[in-house]
Write an enzyme that holds these catalytic residues in place. Structure first.
Site, PDB file in Angstrom:
ATOM      1  N   CYS A 161       0.786  -1.296   0.066  1.00  0.00           N
ATOM      2  CA  CYS A 161      -0.043  -0.056  -0.001  1.00  0.00           C
ATOM      3  C   CYS A 161       0.895   1.252  -0.153  1.00  0.00           C
ATOM      4  CB  CYS A 161      -0.904   0.037   1.086  1.00  0.00           C
ATOM      5  SG  CYS A 161      -2.154  -1.380   1.232  1.00  0.00           S
TER       6      CYS A 161
ATOM      7  N   ARG B 111      15.479   2.392   2.909  1.00  0.00           N
ATOM      8  CA  ARG B 111      15.716   1.043   2.265  1.00  0.00           C
ATOM      9  C   ARG B 111      14.767  -0.126   3.243  1.00  0.00           C
ATOM     10  NH1 ARG B 111      21.061  -0.377   1.306  1.00  0.00           N
ATOM     11  NH2 ARG B 111      21.334   1.520   0.023  1.00  0.00           N
ATOM     12  N   SER B 112      14.035   0.163   3.925  1.00  0.00           N
ATOM     13  CA  SER B 112      13.252  -0.715   4.669  1.00  0.00           C
ATOM     14  C   SER B 112      12.637  -1.903   3.681  1.00  0.00           C
ATOM     15  CB  SER B 112      12.128  -0.225   5.453  1.00  0.00           C
ATOM     16  OG  SER B 112      11.264   0.291   4.734  1.00  0.00           O
TER      17      SER B 112
ATOM     18  N   ASP C 116      20.456   4.565   2.327  1.00  0.00           N
ATOM     19  CA  ASP C 116      20.260   4.076   3.690  1.00  0.00           C
ATOM     20  C   ASP C 116      21.373   4.191   4.490  1.00  0.00           C
ATOM     21  OD1 ASP C 116      19.787   1.096   5.718  1.00  0.00           O
ATOM     22  OD2 ASP C 116      17.952   2.222   5.373  1.00  0.00           O
ATOM     23  N   ILE C 117      21.492   3.825   5.791  1.00  0.00           N
ATOM     24  CA  ILE C 117      22.783   4.291   6.615  1.00  0.00           C
ATOM     25  C   ILE C 117      23.813   3.167   6.118  1.00  0.00           C
ATOM     26  CG2 ILE C 117      21.417   4.747   8.515  1.00  0.00           C
ATOM     27  CD1 ILE C 117      21.859   2.125  10.069  1.00  0.00           C
TER      28      ILE C 117
END
Length: 334
Positions: free
Chosen positions: A152, A187-188, A210-211
């Site tokens: 979603c 970037r989960s 991302d980290i």
């Protein structure tokens, strides 16, 4: 004294999520007209997370206002698995949403996989995730009657970019982001990586930040490949890629994070999908368009996904029956 020739920055337009949501709601209402009754969504809440409770309440309100049925079932961690399995076989349930995190570990991933694929309104089951990363847009690629369900929040971002005309509708469907360079700061596995993949599959060059560093998602030079590929950009940081980007999308959950707007390309489009304010007010000095939040679009996409699940089942029911074998004939090997 000579007048300055430096052009003043154009005014930034702030686009609210409700404006995008209104168009999606019209599409949903058209789809509902073909159904005898509104689809039934069941939500499972098995945590004390205030954000999850707010999302559940928001879902209930939006469903009620738009002709959908919604039931919230509050269960314990010990009974959530059985509750999902029971809903899978309940003919009165059209779609299932689970409010995460519950266990906040791999057990949550397991729960995502036991939701029946025909009721997975969030698009988190393996079949949908596989299709998304492989750039397969239909459950039945030959007949193309059943569209795959997408997660979603990433889909909500895409719908916003379509609304903003970032997608070029002159180009063929699936290539409409060709020529666009996009930065996604997150970037989960739930939002950031799927979003980067979807944008790259639509033709964009995407820098995923991302980290741990920066990765580049593309379908190759000239979008020659069927699906995206990923390359690590060794030594790169957001400072290297953000100035190259037409669109910057952020979703960092920490309240201390603020995107450095000095890195923005002049006139960039900025979208924030975090519950926190990733951009400060100074974003309006460099961005041409700013979307501060996307929550209302995400809820509309949820209803749109639920409607699509029902439409997919109707398409499946309408498939012609396989021919019956005549007596005395041998079954062909396959």
């Amino acid at each position: 004294m000579a007048a300055s020739t430096e052009a003043a920055p154009a005014a930034c337009k702030v686009v609210l999520a409700k404006n995008v949501a209104n168009g999606l709601l019209q599409e949903v209402h058209e789809g509902l007209k073909a159904l005898e009754k509104g689809p039934h969504l069941v939500g499972f809440l098995a945590n004390n997370d205030p954000a999850a409770r707010m999302y559940a309440d928001w879902t209930a309100k939006t469903c009620s206002e738009n002709g959908f049925r919604y039931t919230l079932r509050e269960v314990s961690k010990e009974t959530i698995e059985e509750a999902i399995l029971a809903a899978n076989t309940d003919n009165e349930v059209d779609g299932i949403i689970v409010y995460y995190p519950i266990f906040n570990n791999r057990q949550d991933q397991y729960l995502q996989q036991i939701v029946d694929v025909s009721k997975d309104v969030e698009g988190l089951s393996h079949r949908y995730i596989f299709n998304m990363y492989q750039n397969i847009r239909f459950l039945d690629p030959e007949t193309k009657r059943q569209k795959s369900i997408l997660p979603c929040t990433p889909l909500a971002v895409i719908k916003i970019l379509e609304y903003l005309h970032i997608y070029n509708t002159i180009l063929p469907y699936g290539n409409r982001l060709f020529g666009k360079t996009i930065c996604v700061v997150n970037r989960s596995e739930v939002v950031g990586r799927p979003l980067a993949a979807l944008l790259a599959n639509d033709g964009a060059r995407v820098y995923s930040v991302d980290i741990t560093g920066v990765q580049e998602f593309t379908r190759g030079e000239g979008i020659k490949k069927r699906r995206h590929e990923v390359v690590d950009k060794e030594g790169w940081t957001v400072a290297d890629c953000a100035p190259l980007c037409d669109v910057v999308i952020t979703g960092v959950p920490g309240d201390k994070f603020k995107f450095d707007t000095k890195l923005l390309k002049e006139g960039a489009v900025c979208v924030n999908f975090s519950s926190e304010k990733n951009f400060g007010p100074e974003v309006k000095e460099r961005a041409s368009i700013f979307v501060p939040s996307i929550g209302k679009v995400t809820i509309c996409v949820l209803m749109r996904n639920l409607l699509r699940l029902v439409q997919n089942r109707r398409a499946d029911d309408a498939k012609p029956a396989a021919p019956t074998e005549k007596p005395g004939t041998l079954e062909a090997s396959s």
